[in-house]
Every structure is written in structure tokens, then in C-alpha cells.
Enzyme design. Structure first.
Site, PDB file in Angstrom:
ATOM      1  N   GLU A   1      43.324  30.391  34.317  1.00 48.55           N
ATOM      2  CA  GLU A   1      42.947  31.045  32.869  1.00 48.55           C
ATOM      3  C   GLU A   1      42.980  29.884  31.848  1.00 48.55           C
ATOM      4  OE1 GLU A   1      44.278  35.087  30.780  1.00 48.55           O
ATOM      5  OE2 GLU A   1      45.923  33.735  31.428  1.00 48.55           O
TER       6      GLU A   1
ATOM      7  N   TYR B   1      39.649  37.868  43.078  1.00 49.62           N
ATOM      8  CA  TYR B   1      40.799  38.782  42.863  1.00 49.62           C
ATOM      9  C   TYR B   1      39.965  40.015  42.254  1.00 49.62           C
ATOM     10  CZ  TYR B   1      44.868  41.620  41.634  1.00 49.62           C
ATOM     11  OH  TYR B   1      45.651  42.510  41.736  1.00 49.62           O
TER      12      TYR B   1
ATOM     13  N   GLY C   1      46.173  32.129  40.844  1.00 48.10           N
ATOM     14  CA  GLY C   1      47.384  32.375  39.936  1.00 48.10           C
ATOM     15  C   GLY C   1      46.904  32.219  38.372  1.00 48.10           C
ATOM     16  N   ARG C   2      47.880  31.801  37.546  1.00 50.15           N
ATOM     17  CA  ARG C   2      47.705  32.063  36.176  1.00 50.15           C
ATOM     18  C   ARG C   2      46.974  30.758  35.498  1.00 50.15           C
ATOM     19  NH1 ARG C   2      53.147  33.221  34.306  1.00 50.15           N
ATOM     20  NH2 ARG C   2      52.543  32.444  32.318  1.00 50.15           N
TER      21      ARG C   2
ATOM     22  N   CYS D   1      40.853  33.869  44.612  1.00 47.87           N
ATOM     23  CA  CYS D   1      41.712  34.669  43.577  1.00 47.87           C
ATOM     24  C   CYS D   1      41.202  34.621  42.357  1.00 47.87           C
ATOM     25  CB  CYS D   1      43.067  34.675  43.802  1.00 47.87           C
ATOM     26  SG  CYS D   1      44.187  35.599  43.130  1.00 47.87           S
ATOM     27  N   HIS D   2      42.094  34.004  41.348  1.00 50.11           N
ATOM     28  CA  HIS D   2      41.562  34.010  40.024  1.00 50.11           C
ATOM     29  C   HIS D   2      41.023  32.588  39.891  1.00 50.11           C
ATOM     30  CE1 HIS D   2      44.458  37.190  39.254  1.00 50.11           C
ATOM     31  NE2 HIS D   2      43.937  37.099  38.116  1.00 50.11           N
TER      32      HIS D   2
END
Length: 200
Positions: A93, A139, A89-90, A119-120
Site C-alpha cells: 500500500e 486478496y 501485507g500492508r 495477496c496485497h
């Protein structure tokens, strides 16, 4: 098999499935899992985001559930945990900017404890500089991060996972069945299927 104590690193707009599914599934098989977020305490919540693949050039994003943390980040002692889970997800980051997040991640890598990232989530492993010499996936948009961090990015279908030593990685939530199964193997978790006697 002794139950394991597992740490999960999350943040606001973590991917909904990637936090909810492993959090519940790992408890279902008897493990203890603590979900923490920098600057938040047990009982507080993070927002989640639903990332979907609908034919666009990148994923779409919609609001997900609110997810309640069950441990306090400031109290985390990494050496008391057996394994680490990093959803995507975000969240990765921005939580990778937190030095304690990176120190926690390095502890698991250096101690060769099982790490599951999806993923992320690989953005955190890259920022912690623990991917050197590792084959992993993520990802696809995170492939440059993996390579710049000294890892070998492996392109695999979205429903597959890859294992390299203590590290199991997957591209996105469609891989949950495979990703979690491989993580359970690293944890030493054995699930037995009992045949039911036929009822006459």
C-alpha cells in the site's frame, strides 16, 4: 538449470509468511534472492505482520518477526535480475508510492520476466499499470484495484494460484505450495524425486 537471481520488494509490515517462506524456499532450491525496501539498506530490518483468517469479516493482524534485508534498494539494477517476487501485507500500500518501485515492476513486466505476486502485492502491479489484459487473483479486497488497472480478477480458493504468461498470483499465504510450485515452473526449476532403494 542455471540458478536465477530474484528480486523481492518488501516494506514495513509485509506479511510475515509471505516474505519468510518464499525468501527461504527459493534459496533452498539454489536461487539467489535479494530482499529490498525503499530507503533501507542491506542489514537493516523491516517489521512484519501476521495476517490470519479467524472467522471475522476481514483478516486479523498481529506482530510478526523482524525480517533482515540482504540488499540495498538504492543499488538495485532491475535488468540484472531474472524474476520478481512481491509479497503482500500492508507494505504494498505504501511502497507503491515510490516511483522506483513502479519502474522496477514495469521492467519485469515489459521484459516478460517471471513475476510472482500474492495477496496485497497486486496493489503494486496495479499501480505500475502492468495488469492490462492479464487474468490474475489477489486478496479479494484488492479485486477493485485489479479491475481498475485493466486486469481480469479471478476468484479462486485461498490455497490456489493462477498463471497468465509470465505472471503467477495467489490470494493469500495458504496458496504457498501451489504459488511457489507454479513460480518454479516459470523459472525453469526442475526438482527430481529420487526413489530410495528398499533397505533389507
Amino acid at each position: 538449470m542455471a540458478a536465477k537471481k530474484i528480486l523481492m520488494l518488501v516494506g514495513d509490515y509485509v506479511e510475515d509468511y509471505e516474505v519468510m517462506v518464499p525468501f527461504q524456499a527459493l534459496q533452498m532450491v539454489g536461487h539467489t534472492i535479494h530482499a529490498v525496501c525503499p530507503d533501507k539498506k542491506a542489514g537493516e530490518q523491516v517489521r512484519t505482520a501476521v495476517h490470519d483468517f479467524e472467522g471475522d469479516q476481514t483478516y486479523s493482524e498481529k506482530p510478526g518477526h523482524n525480517f533482515t534485508l540482504n540488499a540495498t534498494f538504492a543499488e538495485v539494477k532491475a535488468d540484472t535480475y531474472d524474476a520478481l517476487v512481491i509479497p503482500g501485507g500492508r507494505a504494498p500500500e505504501y511502497i507503491r508510492l515510490n516511483q522506483k518501485v513502479l519502474e522496477i515492476t514495469r521492467h519485469f513486466a515489459e521484459a516478460n520476466k517471471p513475476i510472482a505476486a500474492i495477496c496485497h502485492g497486486l496493489q503494486i502491479l496495479a499501480a505500475a499499470d502492468v495488469l492490462v489484459g492479464k487474468s490474475c487473483t489477489a486478496y479479494p479486497a484488492c479485486a477493485p484495484d485489479v479491475r481498475r488497472a485493466g486486469g481480469t480478477y479471478v476468484e479462486i480458493p485461498a490455497n490456489e494460484a493462477i498463471v497468465d504468461g509470465n505472471l503467477v498470483t495467489a490470494p493469500a499465504w495458504p496458496a504457498h505450495p501451489r504459488w511457489l510450485a507454479e513460480f518454479l515452473k516459470l523459472l525453469g526449476t526442475k526438482i527430481e524425486h529420487l526413489e530410495m532403494a528398499a533397505v533389507s
